[in-house]
Design an enzyme around this catalytic site. Structure first.
Site, PDB file in Angstrom:
ATOM      1  CE  LYS A   1      -3.535   2.268   2.803  1.00 51.53           C
ATOM      2  NZ  LYS A   1      -4.445   2.154   3.934  1.00 51.53           N
TER       3      LYS A   1
ATOM      4  N   GLY B   1      -4.935  -1.899   5.273  1.00 49.79           N
ATOM      5  CA  GLY B   1      -4.141  -3.041   4.803  1.00 49.79           C
ATOM      6  C   GLY B   1      -4.809  -4.374   5.071  1.00 49.79           C
ATOM      7  NE  ARG B   2      -6.515  -3.917  11.190  1.00 48.81           N
ATOM      8  CZ  ARG B   2      -5.884  -2.756  11.242  1.00 48.81           C
ATOM      9  NH1 ARG B   2      -4.768  -2.580  10.553  1.00 48.81           N
ATOM     10  NH2 ARG B   2      -6.334  -1.758  11.983  1.00 48.81           N
TER      11      ARG B   2
ATOM     12  CE  LYS C   1       4.843  -1.244   7.810  1.00 48.65           C
ATOM     13  NZ  LYS C   1       3.928  -0.867   6.753  1.00 48.65           N
TER      14      LYS C   1
ATOM     15  CD  GLU D   1       9.359  -5.822   7.020  1.00 48.13           C
ATOM     16  OE1 GLU D   1       9.216  -4.721   6.425  1.00 48.13           O
ATOM     17  OE2 GLU D   1       8.978  -6.010   8.186  1.00 48.13           O
TER      18      GLU D   1
ATOM     19  CG  HIS E   1      -4.357 -35.613  17.091  1.00 51.31           C
ATOM     20  ND1 HIS E   1      -4.481 -36.922  17.493  1.00 51.31           N
ATOM     21  CD2 HIS E   1      -5.442 -35.356  16.316  1.00 51.31           C
ATOM     22  CE1 HIS E   1      -5.577 -37.448  16.961  1.00 51.31           C
ATOM     23  NE2 HIS E   1      -6.183 -36.508  16.243  1.00 51.31           N
TER      24      HIS E   1
ATOM     25  CD  GLU F   1      -2.010  -4.830  11.695  1.00 48.61           C
ATOM     26  OE1 GLU F   1      -0.996  -5.546  11.759  1.00 48.61           O
ATOM     27  OE2 GLU F   1      -2.469  -4.395  10.638  1.00 48.61           O
TER      28      GLU F   1
HETATM   29  C1  G6Q Z   1      -2.465  -3.788   7.943  1.00 45.87           C
HETATM   30  C2  G6Q Z   1      -1.211  -3.262   8.417  1.00 45.87           C
HETATM   31  C3  G6Q Z   1       0.011  -3.985   7.935  1.00 45.87           C
HETATM   32  C4  G6Q Z   1       0.386  -3.668   6.495  1.00 45.87           C
HETATM   33  C5  G6Q Z   1       1.808  -4.158   6.233  1.00 45.87           C
HETATM   34  C6  G6Q Z   1       2.234  -3.929   4.822  1.00 45.87           C
HETATM   35  O1  G6Q Z   1      -3.545  -3.320   8.213  1.00 45.87           O
HETATM   36  O2  G6Q Z   1      -1.149  -1.914   8.197  1.00 45.87           O
HETATM   37  O3  G6Q Z   1      -0.080  -5.367   8.094  1.00 45.87           O
HETATM   38  O4  G6Q Z   1      -0.516  -4.257   5.619  1.00 45.87           O
HETATM   39  O5  G6Q Z   1       2.659  -3.531   7.124  1.00 45.87           O
HETATM   40  O6  G6Q Z   1       2.164  -2.588   4.490  1.00 45.87           O
HETATM   41  P1  G6Q Z   1       2.288  -2.139   2.999  1.00 45.87           P
HETATM   42  O7  G6Q Z   1       1.164  -2.712   2.223  1.00 45.87           O
HETATM   43  O8  G6Q Z   1       2.249  -0.636   3.021  1.00 45.87           O
HETATM   44  O9  G6Q Z   1       3.605  -2.662   2.487  1.00 45.87           O
END
Ligand code: G6Q
Length: 555
Positions: free
Chosen positions: A210, A271-272, A516, A216, A388, A357
């Protein structure tokens, strides 16, 4: 921070619930069932192909009435309207929360700040459809003129968990000639493993971020880009092998991806909550745009149910309120997600992010302490494997953990008898957690098996099960795109309702932002020792240890 419900900080309904909980005491579910033969049929709800049995919760009709009142007093109805209408309910980021708009059907309109959002949403959907069709029919060609056989999604968190979970769940609908890979971990192992198995001439990379600043993702994306250019011998290959999904066109272009190959979304998609947006591109590639529309339609059907059904029949609201009862009044610190279907094996991880989150917050929207516990620890695995492993603790541990048992009704055409075994196990576990096993039952069982009396006495305490451990049983008609859409949206709204009752902002994630920021600073310090970033003694020693190790390896 209080350790349990803090009535002094709460309204009279909360206090009534606290008193009601004290009255109920440890009243056993067995007694509640014995007292009310209609309990099972009264405590069930059904919508959009999902059936919920919530009768195995430690609640009575009075508990539910008070919980519904709590939701009404929290302004659930107004907050729901505000979310669906695009009000900026994510106040700390001054953003609207409109993942629900992403699944609205074509032909509808949604005007926010004088602009019809559906025009942009449908335009991106159409571009994704056209692009994915080209890849799926083999007319999108790699640098050497060969069609795509492998798709690698590079993303993390919200840009990974959703599409990964859905691609796993909908494998039976997958294009037979396209293999999907997901790279999120930055340790080098995951990207290396994938790059070692794919062919540069036929691999498409999706860089999903996003913000397009996530360390990463960018580290993995740069590695993939260099790998491709090395093998193609020409930077021009990037245009045929890299697409981006992002809200940040400038950063995408800086990375070296032509924005003609970028699929956008908007800051009002968290994001989520983003798998319904262009972040779902891997899903569209795997199952096709028509099937993806069915996933959206399932989620939309659940949106409509949630928006319009009365609380007493509203699946997300009922599950949310039972969750709050368990967390804040029965002191359950965790909540288990146990799907009895292998294809849902990533659902617990997905819901872990969604819930923890969103509602892992300690202050309310106005910045004051929330005054009770919020998000529990969400955990789980496919239930049958859990039986199990961790189910021992669920049955006889000192803490109890409410469980969502999730089953799929449709029997597969092939190996249908396996389905029966899995279903039997799921139902049996819910029953055992609820009923328990008394000392009398244990003794009778051992006597019948010929165990001597002395041994029976020794074993009874070990073989007794307290029971009275709550669970929901959620049955999905079939695990198809529509059904999966309803299931995911159900949990999204469940999370929303809990956030409203607790009064927290379910749509920001300052904890993620902190991680981050800190990692970027430490990364600099690992390379060069400076005094610019003072650290505590423990962190400083770990950084120094890493630096020494790196020097030794280099020597
Ligand atoms: C979701 C969070 C988090 C995010 C990641 C990746 O709600 O904000 O999980 O999706 O940190 O972020 P980017 O999509 O910006 O790389």
């Amino acid at each position: 921070m209080t350790t349990s419900a803090n009535p002094s900080a709460k309204n009279s309904t909360w206090q009534a619930l606290t008193a009601h909980r004290a009255e109920l005491g440890d009243h056993h579910l067995n007694a509640l069932f014995a007292a009310d033969p209609a309990r099972a049929t009264r405590m069930q709800a059904e919508a959009c192909g999902l059936f919920l049995d919530y009768s195995k919760n430690r609640v009575t009709a009075d508990t539910l009435a008070l919980m519904f009142q709590l939701a009404r007093e929290a302004g659930l109805s107004e907050r729901t309207t505000a979310m669906f209408d695009g009000a900026r309910i994510n106040t700390t980021e001054r953003r609207a929360v409109l993942h629900t708009a992403l699944r609205r059907p074509a032909g509808t309109s949604l005007t926010v700040d004088g602009q019809d959002l559906m025009t942009d949403i449908l335009a991106v959907r159409e571009r994704i459809r056209r692009f994915s069709e080209q890849v799926r029919v083999g007319s999108w060609l790699g640098y050497s003129g060969r069609p795509i056989t492998d798709v690698v999604n590079i993303g993390i968190g919200g840009s990974d968990l959703g599409p990964l979970m859905v691609c796993e769940a909908l494998k039976p609908y997958a294009h037979p000639g396209l293999r999907m890979h997901f790279v999120s971990n930055v340790d080098g192992v995951q990207i290396d493993d994938v790059l070692n198995t794919v062919n540069p001439q036929t691999t498409l990379f999706i860089v999903a971020s996003k913000t397009f600043t996530t360390q990463e993702t960018l580290t993995n994306a740069h590695t993939a880009r260099s790998w491709l250019i090395d093998r193609a011998g020409d930077e021009a290959a990037v245009a045929r092998h890299f697409v981006a999904v992002s809200t940040n066109a400038e950063a995408v272009s800086r990375f070296g991806i032509d924005t003609a190959n970028m699929f956008g979304f908007w800051d009002w998609v968290g994001g989520r909550y983003s798998l319904w947006s262009a972040i779902g591109l891997p899903v569209v590639l795997q199952i096709g745009a028509d099937r993806f529309d069915e996933l959206l339609a399932g989620a939309h059907a659940m949106d409509e149910h949630f928006r319009t059904a009365p609380l007493e029949r509203n699946l997300p609201a009922i599950m949310a309120l039972l969750g709050i009862w368990n967390i804040d009044f029965l002191d359950a610190p965790t909540h288990v997600i146990a799907p009895y279907h292998q294809r849902l094996h990533r659902l617990p991880a997905y819901l872990q992010q969604l819930d923890m989150e969103s509602n892992g917050k300690s202050v309310k929207l106005d910045g004051t302490p929330v005054g009770c516990h919020t998000s529990p620890v969400i955990w789980g695995e496919p239930g049958i494997n859990g039986q199990h492993a961790y189910f021992q603790m669920l049955h006889q541990g000192t803490r109890f953990a409410p469980v969502d048992f999730i089953g799929v009704m449709e029997r597969p055409a092939h190996l249908g008898h396996h389905h029966r075994v899995a279903f039997a196990n799921m139902v049996a576990q819910a029953e055992a957690l609820m009923r328990g096993k008394s000392a009398t039952e244990v003794a009778a069982e051992m006597r019948a098996a010929g165990v001597v009396e002395e041994r029976i006495d020794t074993l009874i305490p070990h073989r007794v099960f307290p029971g009275n451990r709550p669970s929901n049983t959620l049955l999905l008609e079939r695990l198809d795109p529509f059904g999966l859409g309803t299931l995911i949206a159900l949990y999204e709204h469940r999370t929303f309702v809990q956030g409203v009752v607790w009064g927290v902002n379910s749509f920001d994630q300052w904890g993620v932002e902190l991680g981050k920021q800190l990692a970027a600073r430490v990364l600099d310090d690992l390379a060069v020792a400076t005094d610019a970033n003072p650290h505590d003694a423990s962190t400083a020693a770990l950084i120094e240890r890493y630096r020494q190790h790196t020097r030794q390896v280099a020597d």
